[in-house]
Design an enzyme around this catalytic site. Structure first.
Site, PDB file in Angstrom:
ATOM      1  N   ALA A  61       0.851  -1.205   0.000  1.00  0.00           N
ATOM      2  CA  ALA A  61       0.000   0.000   0.000  1.00  0.00           C
ATOM      3  C   ALA A  61       0.876   1.241   0.000  1.00  0.00           C
ATOM      4  O   ALA A  61       1.828   1.344   0.774  1.00  0.00           O
ATOM      5  CB  ALA A  61      -0.917  -0.009   1.213  1.00  0.00           C
ATOM      6  N   GLY A  63      -0.517   4.878  -0.692  1.00  0.00           N
ATOM      7  CA  GLY A  63      -1.159   6.130  -0.302  1.00  0.00           C
ATOM      8  C   GLY A  63      -1.118   6.397   1.176  1.00  0.00           C
ATOM      9  O   GLY A  63      -0.503   7.366   1.636  1.00  0.00           O
ATOM     10  N   GLY A  64      -1.776   5.548   1.979  1.00  0.00           N
ATOM     11  CA  GLY A  64      -1.739   5.759   3.408  1.00  0.00           C
ATOM     12  C   GLY A  64      -2.996   5.343   4.127  1.00  0.00           C
ATOM     13  O   GLY A  64      -3.734   4.488   3.649  1.00  0.00           O
ATOM     14  N   GLU A 128      -6.243  12.681  -1.422  1.00  0.00           N
ATOM     15  CA  GLU A 128      -6.519  11.728  -2.502  1.00  0.00           C
ATOM     16  C   GLU A 128      -7.928  11.931  -3.024  1.00  0.00           C
ATOM     17  O   GLU A 128      -8.732  12.638  -2.397  1.00  0.00           O
ATOM     18  CB  GLU A 128      -6.308  10.280  -2.002  1.00  0.00           C
ATOM     19  CG  GLU A 128      -4.843   9.967  -1.742  1.00  0.00           C
ATOM     20  CD  GLU A 128      -4.583   8.564  -1.233  1.00  0.00           C
ATOM     21  OE1 GLU A 128      -5.531   7.813  -1.003  1.00  0.00           O
ATOM     22  OE2 GLU A 128      -3.400   8.231  -1.065  1.00  0.00           O
ATOM     23  N   HIS A 244      -8.140   0.602  -9.964  1.00  0.00           N
ATOM     24  CA  HIS A 244      -7.324   1.777  -9.654  1.00  0.00           C
ATOM     25  C   HIS A 244      -6.989   2.468 -10.974  1.00  0.00           C
ATOM     26  O   HIS A 244      -6.599   1.812 -11.937  1.00  0.00           O
ATOM     27  CB  HIS A 244      -6.041   1.375  -8.927  1.00  0.00           C
ATOM     28  CG  HIS A 244      -5.347   2.541  -8.279  1.00  0.00           C
ATOM     29  ND1 HIS A 244      -4.672   3.481  -9.019  1.00  0.00           N
ATOM     30  CD2 HIS A 244      -5.265   2.927  -6.990  1.00  0.00           C
ATOM     31  CE1 HIS A 244      -4.180   4.401  -8.191  1.00  0.00           C
ATOM     32  NE2 HIS A 244      -4.534   4.082  -6.951  1.00  0.00           N
ATOM     33  N   ARG A 290     -12.169   7.427  -7.640  1.00  0.00           N
ATOM     34  CA  ARG A 290     -11.465   6.539  -8.572  1.00  0.00           C
ATOM     35  C   ARG A 290     -12.344   5.892  -9.629  1.00  0.00           C
ATOM     36  O   ARG A 290     -11.853   5.630 -10.727  1.00  0.00           O
ATOM     37  CB  ARG A 290     -10.771   5.365  -7.905  1.00  0.00           C
ATOM     38  CG  ARG A 290     -10.629   5.233  -6.542  1.00  0.00           C
ATOM     39  CD  ARG A 290      -9.654   4.118  -6.313  1.00  0.00           C
ATOM     40  NE  ARG A 290      -8.571   4.737  -5.577  1.00  0.00           N
ATOM     41  CZ  ARG A 290      -7.981   4.173  -4.553  1.00  0.00           C
ATOM     42  NH1 ARG A 290      -8.300   2.952  -4.210  1.00  0.00           N
ATOM     43  NH2 ARG A 290      -7.043   4.777  -3.915  1.00  0.00           N
ATOM     44  N   HIS A 351      -7.904  -3.578  -8.417  1.00  0.00           N
ATOM     45  CA  HIS A 351      -7.183  -3.094  -7.243  1.00  0.00           C
ATOM     46  C   HIS A 351      -7.750  -3.602  -5.929  1.00  0.00           C
ATOM     47  O   HIS A 351      -7.011  -4.071  -5.068  1.00  0.00           O
ATOM     48  CB  HIS A 351      -7.220  -1.566  -7.267  1.00  0.00           C
ATOM     49  CG  HIS A 351      -6.451  -0.898  -6.188  1.00  0.00           C
ATOM     50  ND1 HIS A 351      -5.110  -1.150  -5.959  1.00  0.00           N
ATOM     51  CD2 HIS A 351      -6.815   0.028  -5.253  1.00  0.00           C
ATOM     52  CE1 HIS A 351      -4.684  -0.400  -4.938  1.00  0.00           C
ATOM     53  NE2 HIS A 351      -5.707   0.305  -4.488  1.00  0.00           N
ATOM     54  N   ARG A 386     -14.849   2.075  -2.874  1.00  0.00           N
ATOM     55  CA  ARG A 386     -14.099   2.446  -1.669  1.00  0.00           C
ATOM     56  C   ARG A 386     -13.433   3.810  -1.816  1.00  0.00           C
ATOM     57  O   ARG A 386     -12.806   4.098  -2.836  1.00  0.00           O
ATOM     58  CB  ARG A 386     -13.020   1.389  -1.398  1.00  0.00           C
ATOM     59  CG  ARG A 386     -12.131   1.711  -0.231  1.00  0.00           C
ATOM     60  CD  ARG A 386     -11.206   0.559   0.077  1.00  0.00           C
ATOM     61  NE  ARG A 386     -10.250   0.310  -0.988  1.00  0.00           N
ATOM     62  CZ  ARG A 386      -9.106   0.966  -1.150  1.00  0.00           C
ATOM     63  NH1 ARG A 386      -8.760   1.927  -0.313  1.00  0.00           N
ATOM     64  NH2 ARG A 386      -8.296   0.658  -2.130  1.00  0.00           N
ATOM     65  N   SER A 391      -8.849   1.579   3.262  1.00  0.00           N
ATOM     66  CA  SER A 391      -8.736   0.125   3.418  1.00  0.00           C
ATOM     67  C   SER A 391      -7.756  -0.275   4.523  1.00  0.00           C
ATOM     68  O   SER A 391      -8.043  -1.182   5.311  1.00  0.00           O
ATOM     69  CB  SER A 391      -8.335  -0.540   2.102  1.00  0.00           C
ATOM     70  OG  SER A 391      -7.181   0.053   1.590  1.00  0.00           O
ATOM     71  N   LEU A 392      -6.596   0.387   4.621  1.00  0.00           N
ATOM     72  CA  LEU A 392      -5.700   0.072   5.741  1.00  0.00           C
ATOM     73  C   LEU A 392      -6.410   0.409   7.047  1.00  0.00           C
ATOM     74  O   LEU A 392      -6.278  -0.283   8.059  1.00  0.00           O
ATOM     75  CB  LEU A 392      -4.380   0.842   5.631  1.00  0.00           C
ATOM     76  CG  LEU A 392      -3.435   0.439   4.497  1.00  0.00           C
ATOM     77  CD1 LEU A 392      -2.152   1.280   4.550  1.00  0.00           C
ATOM     78  CD2 LEU A 392      -3.072  -1.029   4.525  1.00  0.00           C
TER      79      LEU A 392
HETATM   80  C1  SIN Z   1      -3.004   4.622  -3.683  1.00  0.00           C
HETATM   81  O1  SIN Z   1      -1.962   4.922  -3.117  1.00  0.00           O
HETATM   82  O2  SIN Z   1      -3.421   5.183  -4.674  1.00  0.00           O
HETATM   83  C2  SIN Z   1      -3.788   3.465  -3.153  1.00  0.00           C
HETATM   84  C3  SIN Z   1      -4.454   3.849  -1.913  1.00  0.00           C
HETATM   85  C4  SIN Z   1      -5.679   3.008  -1.730  1.00  0.00           C
HETATM   86  O3  SIN Z   1      -5.938   2.091  -2.503  1.00  0.00           O
HETATM   87  O4  SIN Z   1      -6.444   3.321  -0.814  1.00  0.00           O
END
Ligand code: SIN
Length: 536
Positions: A61, A63-64, A128, A244, A290, A351, A386, A391-392
């Site tokens: 992962a 993004g965060g 994001e 994604h 997305r 994704h 989502r 998700s994390l």
């Molecule tokens: C990303 O860094 O674009 C993925 C983050 C995510 O899937 O939540």
């Protein structure tokens, strides 16, 4: 799905090794390890990881983790963004619960030593798509998953009550009279083992490998969804695979994720002629959610008759770009691309699976003594689509809930440690060997073509016929190692996904039916649901 074998392999308890644990966790990603760490240290825990413990979607992962940290941000706004992107299928109570717990989970990771990026004495917060505020906590630029997993793996390795079994494949959940009693696993050293557990937590992750183009690593073959289905669990919303928008597209190269955070930092999407096109599709431009961006890219690729578009960061401050995205810079450099000077070729890829095994607020599935957390589960947080970096967060929150719930339930059970009379007699299957790689490649191409970002009845019907045909000669076979078992699981999942996509005659979130382009709330503001006929 009619008459499917209950177990992938034949076995008899008298001819197997046995192992006993209070709590069994299937999956070594963030949800699984966080669940293991939530179990009372007086209870024994075994965690099963299919490969090396670092090989999971969580680890990759970029993004965060989304969380309300900034004083100007509000929990209600993060909730509203999640609901807005989720296409009216989120459970608002679950969204409030998860978003509300986010700051606490971030604080916990900080206390455990996670090196999140900072801006002065505060956490640095990224932006994001779909978020109305900068609220993405990140680490080492674009290596958030790797940093969180470093800390969580270290903690799990040090926990005296937790054993990690790596390079071990979970074949099936063991059930007796509909109650989960553990799982049957396999590894090179010991062959098949029956692990008897008072409580079992499924955290096996996603299913991106069903597609030719995906951000997911090789382990993400949807094993957990398929085995839960065989064990009688309810699955929901399997049509909602998220694509994604930006996956690196270079012939011969790995399909690496190019984080959405790049667009949060101001990156542009341009077509082969260098023209920024997102404004043609949505007023939010590159920061639209997305599903919108992925479909816009597909349309632009068609319009320009070109296999990809480009992500462009050449107008941004080069030093900032290099510091913020060192991982992406390194991957692109392997292909002679300097992300501060060159445009990055990208296109969408599978994704994240929003559907999966149904759980309640505590992480309980519909099978007694079986819990689930992370991508394998569907909690109600994501709905039909989502929100980035939720998700994390969900893995952390539901990892804790499932771990605590399973721990309390295991402590209440006096003794569940006898070997139960569960067996699966051998069946005579076809003997002719199969070219499994050929079927897997065909399946991935078929899913990409007919069950991709855009679908219609004709393609889906044809895809379903193919999947059923392959299933007729692949599913009854007995294979001796994970190559065959993974393919069998992928066939189970593909069938559920396509059947769900065919049934949902509307467009909603990540599910785009070109033959039903409108959202149809009166008929379809509801979930699709699957459970094996007759139960386990
Ligand atoms: C990303 O860094 O674009 C993925 C983050 C995510 O899937 O939540």
């Amino acid at each position: 799905m009619a008459a499917t074998p209950r177990y992938l392999v034949a076995f008899h308890p008298k001819r197997m090794s046995h192992f006993f644990t209070d709590v069994l966790v299937l999956g070594g990603g963030l949800a699984g390890l966080r669940a293991a760490l939530a179990v009372d240290p007086k209870l024994s825990v075994v965690v099963i990881a299919k490969q090396d413990i670092r090989e999971s979607n969580s680890n990759y992962a970029q993004g965060g983790v989304a969380a309300v940290i900034d004083a100007d941000d509000r929990i209600e706004d993060h909730v509203a963004d999640t609901l807005q992107v989720g296409g009216s299928l989120c459970d608002p109570e679950v969204v409030r619960q998860v978003v509300g717990e986010a700051p606490q989970r971030i604080q916990e990771l900080l206390t455990w030593g996670t090196r999140f990026d900072r801006a002065g004495d505060r956490l640095a917060l990224g932006r994001e798509g779909g978020h109305g505020h900068s609220r993405i906590v990140h680490a080492l630029g674009d290596a958030t998953g790797r940093e969180i997993m470093r800390v969580v793996i270290q903690r799990a390795r040090r926990a005296p009550n937790v054993q990690l079994w790596e390079n071990t494949f979970t074949l099936d959940l063991l059930t007796l009279e509909g109650v989960c009693r553990g799982a049957i696993v396999w590894n090179d050293r010991h062959g098949k083992t029956m692990i008897w557990a008072k409580q079992t937590i499924l955290a096996t992750g996603g299913a991106g490998q069903l597609y030719r183009e995906t951000t997911n690593p090789e382990v993400a073959t949807g094993d957990g969804m398929a085995m839960a289905y065989r064990a009688g669990a309810e699955l929901r919303d399997m049509e909602f695979m998220q694509f994604h928008p930006t996956v690196l597209y270079i012939a011969g190269g790995s399909r690496s994720l190019i984080s959405e955070a790049t667009r949060g930092e101001g990156a542009w999407l341009v077509d082969r002629y260098g023209r920024r096109f997102m404004a043609d599709y949505d007023s939010r431009g590159e920061l639209a959610p997305r599903d919108v961006v992925a479909l816009a890219i597909v349309s632009q690729m068609e319009k320009t008759k070109y296999p990809n578009v480009y992500l462009d960061m050449t107008h941004l401050d080069p030093e900032r770009v290099r510091n913020r995205f060192p991982g992406i810079a390194a991957v692109c450099a392997e292909f002679d691309l300097d992300i501060t000077r060159d445009r990055i070729p990208v296109r969408p890829g599978a994704h994240y699976m929003m559907g999966g095994v149904v759980v309640d607020r505590e992480g309980r599935t519909t099978v007694p003594n079986l819990w689930a957390a992370g991508e394998v589960a569907t909690t109600g947080l994501h709905g039909a689509n989502r929100l980035a970096s939720n998700s994390l967060l969900e893995a952390l929150v539901y990892g804790v809930h499932a771990g605590e719930g399973a721990s309390q339930a295991a402590a209440r059970l006096q003794d569940n440690f006898s070997v139960a009379p569960i067996e699966n007699p051998p069946v005579v299957g076809p003997a002719e060997p199969l070219n499994l790689a050929d079927i897997r490649n065909s399946l991935q191409s078929l899913m990409w073509r007919d069950m991709g970002a855009r679908r219609d009845a004709e393609g889906l019907t044809e895809a379903l016929e193919n999947i059923k045909h392959w299933g007729r000669y692949v599913l009854p076979r007995q294979f001796a190692d994970p190559t065959g078992w993974e393919l069998q699981n992928m066939l189970y999942d593909a069938r559920l996904m396509i059947e769900a996509a065919l049934a949902r005659q509307e467009t909603r979130g990540a599910h785009c039916r070109v033959d039903f382009p409108e959202t149809d709330d009166p008929r379809w503001r509801r979930h699709t649901s699957f459970r094996i006929e007759g139960g386990a």
